[in-house]
Design a protein around this motif. Structure first.
Motif, PDB file in Angstrom:
ATOM      1  N   LYS A 188       0.881  -1.179   0.000  1.00 11.88           N
ATOM      2  CA  LYS A 188       0.000   0.000   0.000  1.00 11.88           C
ATOM      3  C   LYS A 188       0.913   1.222   0.000  1.00 11.88           C
ATOM      4  O   LYS A 188       1.809   1.328   0.836  1.00 11.88           O
ATOM      5  CB  LYS A 188      -0.868  -0.024   1.267  1.00 11.88           C
TER       6      LYS A 188
ATOM      7  N   THR B  76      -0.931  -5.312   6.478  1.00  9.75           N
ATOM      8  CA  THR B  76      -0.810  -4.615   5.199  1.00  9.75           C
ATOM      9  C   THR B  76       0.609  -4.090   5.024  1.00  9.75           C
ATOM     10  O   THR B  76       1.022  -3.198   5.759  1.00  9.75           O
ATOM     11  CB  THR B  76      -1.779  -3.391   5.166  1.00  9.75           C
TER      12      THR B  76
ATOM     13  N   ILE C 202       3.408  -1.708   3.690  1.00 14.43           N
ATOM     14  CA  ILE C 202       3.295  -0.326   3.211  1.00 14.43           C
ATOM     15  C   ILE C 202       4.632   0.223   2.710  1.00 14.43           C
ATOM     16  O   ILE C 202       5.702  -0.210   3.140  1.00 14.43           O
ATOM     17  CB  ILE C 202       2.753   0.640   4.303  1.00 14.43           C
TER      18      ILE C 202
END
Length: 378
Positions: A6, A26, A28
């Motif tokens: 992300k 997630t 990043i």
């Protein structure tokens, strides 16, 4: 399998981005971290926070480019456990800056976490460790976190510029949190507080207490403010003093305000030698000021003060897929940013309804359904 990252930009909300990336697994990439500033890249406290996340996790991957303006972060498994080596938080931000993401991380670890953090316990930028202990930790119990195994011990105090404080945090693990319906702030029934002083006269504490009581006593009889004068190694490396106050309401809400007074950190005076020697705010003024700030927080309404909105929203977001309903005073800047981060990482939105009668704000939202997958169900 190729990892999907992300992509984010800038230095804002660094703690929450790191926390939510970890909890939601997630990976990043953050670009342009203070790219155009005089001191580009990640600051010392942000690098220390990354190291802290590495300490309590297994297999997390951190890559920072040479200028510190780009970070690649792949979360690992939150392990928790007893950390035998203290974590040095440095002196550019206080220990509370690290505690907020750490408690949320620790609840979803494999093993209960016990960790020693060294650095600054009280300053004017972040909440003090006293406020954290009296206000943030009890908030966890509302969400079903057991009181057993939940503690924060202040071994020594430390104020800017040189710190020297030390705290020991213990956290239990939960399988999941429980959603709350928490909208009644009630009426203030008592005020508790603590003053501290390090390497200055203990009289400073009495002056702060007298001044604060001068404001509260006409309004409320149940006011107790305790003192914590430290000397020797327990007083850390710099002189300072401060006060943390908490108002408890009839419905068990805790509204807090605090500050600490000490000489500035070196980077804040940026070479102005004379500035670091200037007189500190008199203790009477400190006591009066914080008493008035607390009254202002109470007047805003809501079940938490403005400092704790972010933590409250995160706790609601990490609840099971069930609705939580909460009331806060005017939304703080930090509160608004938190809601944005929750939306970006967990894809959750709260319904926000201002209450015109009380000027407070009602929020209702569904939890993300965060579960501790590593904890065995007994």
């Amino acid at each position: 399998m190729k990892t999907e990252y992300k992509r984010l930009k800038g230095s804002q909300s660094f703690r929450q981005r790191l926390l939510l990336a970890t909890l939601s697994s997630t990976p990043i990439i953050i670009d342009d971290i203070r790219a155009d500033e005089t001191w580009p890249g990640l600051h010392n406290h942000e690098i220390s926070l990354l190291r802290l996340f590495e300490t309590v996790s297994d297999d997390c991957l951190v890559q920072i480019n040479e200028t510190g303006t780009k970070l690649k972060y792949k979360p690992g498994i939150i392990m928790g456990g007893t950390q035998h080596r203290p974590h040095d938080c440095g002196v550019s931000r206080s220990i509370a800056y690290f505690l907020e993401p750490l408690i949320l991380l620790g609840l979803f670890a494999k093993k209960p976490l016990t960790i020693t953090l060294k650095g600054i316990t009280n300053d004017f930028k972040d909440p003090s460790v006293d406020t954290f202990k009296s206000t943030a930790l009890p908030m966890l119990k509302r969400f079903g976190v057991p009181a057993e195994g939940l503690s924060l011990k202040i071994e020594s105090r430390g104020v800017p510029p040189n710190g020297g404080g030390e705290v020991v945090l213990s956290l239990p693990v939960v399988q999941s949190l429980s959603a709350v319906n928490w909208t009644e702030e009630g009426f203030v029934k008592k005020i508790r507080g603590i003053t501290f002083s390090t390497k200055v006269s203990a009289q400073f504490e009495n002056s702060m207490i007298r001044a604060a009581r001068g404001i509260f006593n006409p309004l409320l009889s149940d006011v107790h403010i305790f003192t914590d004068h430290r000397s020797g190694p327990q007083a850390g490396n710099s002189p300072g003093y401060g006060i943390s106050l908490v108002a408890e309401t009839t419905t068990g809400c805790l509204i807090s305000a605090d500050t600490a007074v000490s000489h500035a950190r070196h980077e804040e005076t940026a070479g102005l030698e004379d500035d670091s020697k200037k007189d500190l705010m008199p203790p009477e003024d400190v006591g009066r000021r914080i008493a008035n700030i607390l009254l202002g927080e109470i007047a805003q309404g809501g079940v938490v003060d403005s400092t704790h909105q972010g933590l409250l929203f995160l706790l609601c977001a990490l609840c099971p897929q069930d609705f939580s309903k909460i009331r806060v005073g005017k939304l703080s800047q930090h509160g608004i940013e938190t809601l944005r981060n929750i939306r970006d990482f967990l894809n959750l939105k709260f319904v926000i309804k201002p209450d015109p009668q009380t000027q407070s704000v009602l929020l209702k939202g569904m939890g993300y359904g965060m579960k501790n997958l590593s904890r065995k169900i007994s």
